[in-house]
Motif scaffolding. Sequence first.
Motif, PDB file in Angstrom:
ATOM      1  N   UNK A  13      -1.543  -6.792  10.705  1.00 37.79           N
ATOM      2  CA  UNK A  13      -1.520  -5.647   9.797  1.00 37.79           C
ATOM      3  C   UNK A  13      -2.916  -5.101   9.558  1.00 37.79           C
ATOM      4  N   UNK A  14      -3.900  -5.977   9.386  1.00 41.36           N
ATOM      5  CA  UNK A  14      -5.262  -5.507   9.145  1.00 41.36           C
ATOM      6  C   UNK A  14      -5.790  -4.686  10.298  1.00 41.36           C
ATOM      7  N   UNK A  15      -5.586  -5.154  11.529  1.00 40.20           N
ATOM      8  CA  UNK A  15      -6.056  -4.427  12.704  1.00 40.20           C
ATOM      9  C   UNK A  15      -5.327  -3.099  12.849  1.00 40.20           C
ATOM     10  N   UNK A  16      -4.047  -3.082  12.488  1.00 40.77           N
ATOM     11  CA  UNK A  16      -3.287  -1.828  12.573  1.00 40.77           C
ATOM     12  C   UNK A  16      -3.778  -0.819  11.539  1.00 40.77           C
ATOM     13  N   UNK A  17      -4.159  -1.282  10.350  1.00 36.82           N
ATOM     14  CA  UNK A  17      -4.772  -0.360   9.387  1.00 36.82           C
ATOM     15  C   UNK A  17      -6.017   0.289   9.990  1.00 36.82           C
ATOM     16  N   UNK A  18      -6.848  -0.527  10.634  1.00 33.85           N
ATOM     17  CA  UNK A  18      -8.062   0.011  11.257  1.00 33.85           C
ATOM     18  C   UNK A  18      -7.686   1.040  12.314  1.00 33.85           C
ATOM     19  N   UNK A  19      -6.736   0.712  13.178  1.00 33.80           N
ATOM     20  CA  UNK A  19      -6.349   1.614  14.260  1.00 33.80           C
ATOM     21  C   UNK A  19      -5.844   2.945  13.714  1.00 33.80           C
ATOM     22  N   UNK A  20      -4.958   2.880  12.711  1.00 34.49           N
ATOM     23  CA  UNK A  20      -4.380   4.124  12.194  1.00 34.49           C
ATOM     24  C   UNK A  20      -5.387   4.964  11.430  1.00 34.49           C
ATOM     25  N   UNK A 197       2.679   2.064   4.178  1.00 28.78           N
ATOM     26  CA  UNK A 197       1.703   1.699   3.150  1.00 28.78           C
ATOM     27  C   UNK A 197       0.617   2.752   3.004  1.00 28.78           C
ATOM     28  N   UNK A 198       0.204   3.367   4.118  1.00 27.60           N
ATOM     29  CA  UNK A 198      -0.797   4.441   4.027  1.00 27.60           C
ATOM     30  C   UNK A 198      -0.248   5.606   3.214  1.00 27.60           C
ATOM     31  N   UNK A 199       1.014   5.952   3.438  1.00 31.46           N
ATOM     32  CA  UNK A 199       1.626   7.034   2.654  1.00 31.46           C
ATOM     33  C   UNK A 199       1.716   6.646   1.184  1.00 31.46           C
ATOM     34  N   UNK A 200       2.060   5.381   0.918  1.00 31.34           N
ATOM     35  CA  UNK A 200       2.127   4.920  -0.473  1.00 31.34           C
ATOM     36  C   UNK A 200       0.763   4.994  -1.140  1.00 31.34           C
ATOM     37  N   UNK A 201      -0.282   4.606  -0.422  1.00 30.92           N
ATOM     38  CA  UNK A 201      -1.636   4.681  -0.975  1.00 30.92           C
ATOM     39  C   UNK A 201      -2.021   6.119  -1.283  1.00 30.92           C
ATOM     40  N   UNK A 202      -1.629   7.041  -0.424  1.00 26.91           N
ATOM     41  CA  UNK A 202      -1.935   8.460  -0.662  1.00 26.91           C
ATOM     42  C   UNK A 202      -1.258   8.968  -1.936  1.00 26.91           C
ATOM     43  N   UNK A 214       6.376  -2.074  -3.251  1.00 23.92           N
ATOM     44  CA  UNK A 214       6.869  -2.299  -1.894  1.00 23.92           C
ATOM     45  C   UNK A 214       6.096  -1.392  -0.934  1.00 23.92           C
ATOM     46  N   UNK A 215       6.317  -1.579   0.366  1.00 23.61           N
ATOM     47  CA  UNK A 215       5.523  -0.866   1.369  1.00 23.61           C
ATOM     48  C   UNK A 215       5.686   0.645   1.302  1.00 23.61           C
ATOM     49  N   UNK A 216       6.805   1.115   0.725  1.00 23.01           N
ATOM     50  CA  UNK A 216       7.031   2.557   0.603  1.00 23.01           C
ATOM     51  C   UNK A 216       6.588   3.103  -0.746  1.00 23.01           C
ATOM     52  N   UNK A 217       5.940   2.255  -1.536  1.00 20.08           N
ATOM     53  CA  UNK A 217       5.438   2.692  -2.839  1.00 20.08           C
ATOM     54  C   UNK A 217       6.409   2.469  -4.000  1.00 20.08           C
ATOM     55  N   UNK A 218       7.595   1.929  -3.721  1.00 20.72           N
ATOM     56  CA  UNK A 218       8.558   1.664  -4.796  1.00 20.72           C
ATOM     57  C   UNK A 218       8.110   0.460  -5.625  1.00 20.72           C
ATOM     58  N   UNK A 219       8.023   0.605  -6.943  1.00 15.08           N
ATOM     59  CA  UNK A 219       7.614  -0.536  -7.783  1.00 15.08           C
ATOM     60  C   UNK A 219       8.687  -1.616  -7.805  1.00 15.08           C
ATOM     61  N   UNK A 220       8.263  -2.863  -7.790  1.00 13.70           N
ATOM     62  CA  UNK A 220       9.184  -3.975  -8.009  1.00 13.70           C
ATOM     63  C   UNK A 220       9.412  -4.117  -9.497  1.00 13.70           C
ATOM     64  N   UNK A 221      10.666  -4.172  -9.879  1.00 13.07           N
ATOM     65  CA  UNK A 221      11.011  -4.332 -11.282  1.00 13.07           C
ATOM     66  C   UNK A 221      11.181  -5.815 -11.594  1.00 13.07           C
ATOM     67  N   UNK A 222      10.715  -6.233 -12.741  1.00 11.64           N
ATOM     68  CA  UNK A 222      10.902  -7.613 -13.162  1.00 11.64           C
ATOM     69  C   UNK A 222      10.282  -8.608 -12.216  1.00 11.64           C
TER      70      UNK A 222
END
Length: 223
Positions: A13-20, A197-202, A214-222
């Motif tokens: 995942x870390x390397x893919x963040x760099x690539x993207x 995750x990049x879209x969620x960060x934006x 979550x990876x799409x930016x949805x908050x985990x409840x409880x």
Amino acid sequence: MATVLVVGASRGIGLEFVRQYRAAGERVIATARDDAGLARLRDLGATALRVDVAQPASVSGLAWQLDGEKIDIALYVAGAWVTADARTPPTREDFDRLMHTNVLGAMQAIPQVAPLVEAAPHGRFAFITSEMGRIRGVDDSMAWVYRASKAALNMAVAAAQHDYPRAILVALSPGWVQTNMGGAAAPLTVDQSVAGMRAALDGLGPQHKGAFLDHDGTPFEGW
């Protein structure tokens, strides 16, 4: 052009963040702990720094390597994993390795990196965690040391947010991903997870400060 820092970027995942992020034209600073990892980062056009997050002395050198930077997006991706469940007592070596990598490394990086994130407009600092770090709804004890480490990471992020109010700190789950850890049966490819995750960060805003997402930016409840 944004400046992106990826801590723990030698593979997966870390390397893919760099690539993207490099493909999007962003300036990327990334860390790895060995020569092979550093070479992969340089091949993608990133500025490569040697850091071993499991070694406190190595992490403590990150601040001077980043002196003067303003970090728009920082990512703590480094992580370790052990599958044993609660029928097996953890070895001290496994416990120390997971807690040093998944928790202590992040807690040491925060006071070094978060001020640089605060220095950038709308600075964001995400820590890659796991849904397995949720306490609510636990359905088995698989990888119980890993679960405990990610729950601790989520708390560290929520607590640290109060000391860095000009930045947005979040714990961000990548979902179940086809990595060495997630296995081939996982529903998300690495590139799909990272793109989400990049879209969620934006899309992060003040309402997300200290949150577990979550990876799409949805908050985990409880949690």
